[in-house]
Write a protein that holds these residues in place. Structure first.
Motif, PDB file in Angstrom:
ATOM      1  N   TYR A 106      39.646  50.626  36.606  1.00 44.14           N
ATOM      2  CA  TYR A 106      39.831  52.279  36.817  1.00 44.14           C
ATOM      3  C   TYR A 106      41.479  52.268  37.183  1.00 44.14           C
ATOM      4  O   TYR A 106      42.177  51.774  37.669  1.00 44.14           O
ATOM      5  CB  TYR A 106      39.122  52.485  38.334  1.00 44.14           C
ATOM      6  CG  TYR A 106      37.610  52.442  38.268  1.00 44.14           C
ATOM      7  CD1 TYR A 106      37.071  51.304  38.501  1.00 44.14           C
ATOM      8  CD2 TYR A 106      36.819  53.631  37.946  1.00 44.14           C
ATOM      9  CE1 TYR A 106      35.694  50.829  38.567  1.00 44.14           C
ATOM     10  CE2 TYR A 106      35.618  53.194  37.973  1.00 44.14           C
ATOM     11  CZ  TYR A 106      34.880  52.217  38.343  1.00 44.14           C
ATOM     12  OH  TYR A 106      33.669  51.793  38.470  1.00 44.14           O
ATOM     13  N   LEU A 133      41.745  59.029  36.999  1.00 44.15           N
ATOM     14  CA  LEU A 133      42.085  59.408  35.683  1.00 44.15           C
ATOM     15  C   LEU A 133      41.125  58.636  34.636  1.00 44.15           C
ATOM     16  O   LEU A 133      40.742  59.442  33.415  1.00 44.15           O
ATOM     17  CB  LEU A 133      43.440  58.707  35.501  1.00 44.15           C
ATOM     18  CG  LEU A 133      44.563  58.948  36.556  1.00 44.15           C
ATOM     19  CD1 LEU A 133      45.833  58.214  36.311  1.00 44.15           C
ATOM     20  CD2 LEU A 133      44.806  60.655  36.249  1.00 44.15           C
ATOM     21  N   ILE A 134      41.045  57.458  34.571  1.00 42.37           N
ATOM     22  CA  ILE A 134      40.254  56.745  33.487  1.00 42.37           C
ATOM     23  C   ILE A 134      39.479  55.672  34.062  1.00 42.37           C
ATOM     24  O   ILE A 134      39.931  55.007  34.914  1.00 42.37           O
ATOM     25  CB  ILE A 134      41.098  56.429  32.322  1.00 42.37           C
ATOM     26  CG1 ILE A 134      40.318  55.840  30.940  1.00 42.37           C
ATOM     27  CG2 ILE A 134      42.247  55.516  32.783  1.00 42.37           C
ATOM     28  CD1 ILE A 134      41.458  55.916  29.710  1.00 42.37           C
ATOM     29  N   TYR A 135      38.363  55.142  33.128  1.00 47.31           N
ATOM     30  CA  TYR A 135      37.639  54.079  33.481  1.00 47.31           C
ATOM     31  C   TYR A 135      37.332  53.305  32.420  1.00 47.31           C
ATOM     32  O   TYR A 135      36.683  53.894  31.419  1.00 47.31           O
ATOM     33  CB  TYR A 135      36.354  54.705  34.319  1.00 47.31           C
ATOM     34  CG  TYR A 135      35.059  53.843  34.401  1.00 47.31           C
ATOM     35  CD1 TYR A 135      33.744  54.380  34.221  1.00 47.31           C
ATOM     36  CD2 TYR A 135      35.177  52.563  34.639  1.00 47.31           C
ATOM     37  CE1 TYR A 135      32.707  53.645  34.382  1.00 47.31           C
ATOM     38  CE2 TYR A 135      34.024  51.829  35.035  1.00 47.31           C
ATOM     39  CZ  TYR A 135      32.725  52.373  34.466  1.00 47.31           C
ATOM     40  OH  TYR A 135      31.512  51.602  34.704  1.00 47.31           O
ATOM     41  N   PRO A 160      35.787  53.986  26.754  1.00 49.64           N
ATOM     42  CA  PRO A 160      36.310  54.299  28.183  1.00 49.64           C
ATOM     43  C   PRO A 160      36.007  55.927  28.377  1.00 49.64           C
ATOM     44  O   PRO A 160      35.762  56.760  27.781  1.00 49.64           O
ATOM     45  CB  PRO A 160      37.989  54.204  28.024  1.00 49.64           C
ATOM     46  CG  PRO A 160      38.234  54.512  26.581  1.00 49.64           C
ATOM     47  CD  PRO A 160      37.184  53.810  25.787  1.00 49.64           C
ATOM     48  N   ASP A 161      35.870  56.128  29.951  1.00 54.27           N
ATOM     49  CA  ASP A 161      35.527  57.654  30.488  1.00 54.27           C
ATOM     50  C   ASP A 161      36.935  58.186  30.798  1.00 54.27           C
ATOM     51  O   ASP A 161      37.501  57.599  31.617  1.00 54.27           O
ATOM     52  CB  ASP A 161      34.730  57.201  31.480  1.00 54.27           C
ATOM     53  CG  ASP A 161      34.662  58.552  32.152  1.00 54.27           C
ATOM     54  OD1 ASP A 161      35.448  59.959  32.104  1.00 54.27           O
ATOM     55  OD2 ASP A 161      33.477  58.745  33.131  1.00 54.27           O
ATOM     56  N   LYS A 162      37.561  59.202  29.861  1.00 50.16           N
ATOM     57  CA  LYS A 162      38.614  59.758  29.811  1.00 50.16           C
ATOM     58  C   LYS A 162      38.721  60.881  30.665  1.00 50.16           C
ATOM     59  O   LYS A 162      39.779  61.764  30.553  1.00 50.16           O
ATOM     60  CB  LYS A 162      39.293  59.725  28.503  1.00 50.16           C
ATOM     61  CG  LYS A 162      39.393  58.626  27.773  1.00 50.16           C
ATOM     62  CD  LYS A 162      40.087  58.879  26.307  1.00 50.16           C
ATOM     63  CE  LYS A 162      40.111  57.457  25.422  1.00 50.16           C
ATOM     64  NZ  LYS A 162      40.593  58.029  24.215  1.00 50.16           N
ATOM     65  N   SER A 163      37.699  61.171  31.114  1.00 51.31           N
ATOM     66  CA  SER A 163      37.445  62.607  31.801  1.00 51.31           C
ATOM     67  C   SER A 163      38.550  62.955  32.876  1.00 51.31           C
ATOM     68  O   SER A 163      38.685  64.310  32.832  1.00 51.31           O
ATOM     69  CB  SER A 163      35.988  63.043  32.311  1.00 51.31           C
ATOM     70  OG  SER A 163      35.769  61.840  33.440  1.00 51.31           O
ATOM     71  N   LEU A 174      41.838  62.157  32.638  1.00 47.44           N
ATOM     72  CA  LEU A 174      43.058  62.352  32.291  1.00 47.44           C
ATOM     73  C   LEU A 174      43.669  63.651  32.181  1.00 47.44           C
ATOM     74  O   LEU A 174      42.988  64.663  31.701  1.00 47.44           O
ATOM     75  CB  LEU A 174      43.263  61.798  30.879  1.00 47.44           C
ATOM     76  CG  LEU A 174      43.061  60.199  30.786  1.00 47.44           C
ATOM     77  CD1 LEU A 174      43.210  59.604  29.130  1.00 47.44           C
ATOM     78  CD2 LEU A 174      43.878  59.447  31.540  1.00 47.44           C
ATOM     79  N   SER A 187      47.554  58.357  28.361  1.00 43.83           N
ATOM     80  CA  SER A 187      46.575  57.499  27.573  1.00 43.83           C
ATOM     81  C   SER A 187      46.490  56.132  28.235  1.00 43.83           C
ATOM     82  O   SER A 187      47.600  55.909  28.956  1.00 43.83           O
ATOM     83  CB  SER A 187      46.882  57.378  26.040  1.00 43.83           C
ATOM     84  OG  SER A 187      48.257  56.719  25.883  1.00 43.83           O
ATOM     85  N   LEU A 201      48.732  51.859  31.202  1.00 42.59           N
ATOM     86  CA  LEU A 201      48.781  53.579  31.343  1.00 42.59           C
ATOM     87  C   LEU A 201      50.097  53.996  30.822  1.00 42.59           C
ATOM     88  O   LEU A 201      50.950  53.542  31.252  1.00 42.59           O
ATOM     89  CB  LEU A 201      48.340  53.795  32.688  1.00 42.59           C
ATOM     90  CG  LEU A 201      48.531  55.320  33.116  1.00 42.59           C
ATOM     91  CD1 LEU A 201      47.334  55.815  32.357  1.00 42.59           C
ATOM     92  CD2 LEU A 201      48.412  55.844  34.293  1.00 42.59           C
ATOM     93  N   LYS A 241      31.597  56.144  39.267  1.00 40.04           N
ATOM     94  CA  LYS A 241      32.950  56.552  39.522  1.00 40.04           C
ATOM     95  C   LYS A 241      32.882  56.934  40.987  1.00 40.04           C
ATOM     96  O   LYS A 241      31.682  57.211  41.581  1.00 40.04           O
ATOM     97  CB  LYS A 241      33.371  57.814  38.863  1.00 40.04           C
ATOM     98  CG  LYS A 241      33.691  57.460  37.269  1.00 40.04           C
ATOM     99  CD  LYS A 241      34.176  58.580  36.581  1.00 40.04           C
ATOM    100  CE  LYS A 241      32.990  59.797  36.236  1.00 40.04           C
ATOM    101  NZ  LYS A 241      33.747  60.862  35.357  1.00 40.04           N
TER     102      LYS A 241
END
Lengths: 115, 109
Positions: free
Chosen positions: A33, A46-48, A55-58, A60, A66, A77, B96
């Motif tokens: 993460y 930020l991102i997972y 990846p879960d970019k939700s 950002l 990126s 990152l 998360k």
């Protein structure tokens, strides 16, 4: 190493420049993460990354941000065209398969200052 | 959007005093964690609570998860200067964590 490591520990850059922040997770941890923390506040996701999944970019904040994770281990990152509001501590965390409740282990962070 | 509000935001006390930090949400979480963060370091996990009404003790620290799993508290007995730091709660329902707003504790000798 035994824990999550991040480099550099501090980064000072000029507005408009690109920066790369690195994270080395705990060996064997499949989840990684990135978070941002401003002025000692709570952490902003930020991102997972989880294994080989997309990846879960939700989290950002803009397309200037990126991240990549190569070989399921090290992550970078990247922030392009940095702005002063990007100044913060960027924290990386990893989690192992054995964690039942999303318990995460954090690195010391990279303090980014954009002049 | 799930939010976790912590109170108080700042707390400044003398060694030996007791204190309680609160973490509240309108959302239900399957588990809740407390972390402590010292300057220049990343957060370090203190405890995870998963059952409504659960109470866990870690030396002088007592953690409680609300019956409805929407809130939690951290009580410190006889605070020491080593307890100084930023305390963060974090709720989880998925992969998360949702972090609270943080409570900055300063313990003076």
């Amino acid at each position: 190493g035994a824990g999550v490591s991040q480099s550099p520990s501090n980064k000072v850059t000029e507005k408009g420049k690109d920066v790369e922040l690195r994270c080395d997770p705990i060996s064997g941890h499949t989840a990684l993460y990135w978070y941002r923390q401003s002025l000692g506040q709570g952490l902003e996701f930020l991102i997972y990354f989880q294994g080989n999944s997309a990846p879960d970019k939700s989290g950002l904040p803009s397309d200037r941000f990126s991240a990549e994770r190569t070989g399921g281990s090290v992550s970078t990152l990247t922030i392009q065209r940095t702005q002063q509001e990007d100044s913060a501590v960027y924290l990386c965390a990893s989690r192992g398969r054995a964690s039942s409740y999303n318990e995460q282990f954090f690195g010391p962070g990279t303090r980014l200052t954009v002049l | 959007t799930q939010l976790l509000e912590q109170s108080p935001q700042f707390l400044s006390i003398q060694e030996g005093e007791n204190l309680t930090v609160y973490c509240n949400s309108s959302s239900v979480f399957s588990s809740l964690q407390w972390y402590r963060q010292e300057p220049g370091e990343g957060p370090v996990l203190l405890v995870t609570v998963v059952t409504g009404g659960e109470v866990k003790k870690l030396k002088r620290l007592t953690f409680q998860f609300g019956d409805a799993r929407k809130d939690s508290s951290l009580h410190i007995t006889a605070a020491q200067t080593g307890d100084t730091g930023l305390y963060l709660c974090a709720g989880s329902n998925t992969d998360k964590l949702i972090f609270g707003t943080g409570t900055r504790l300063q313990v003076f000798p």
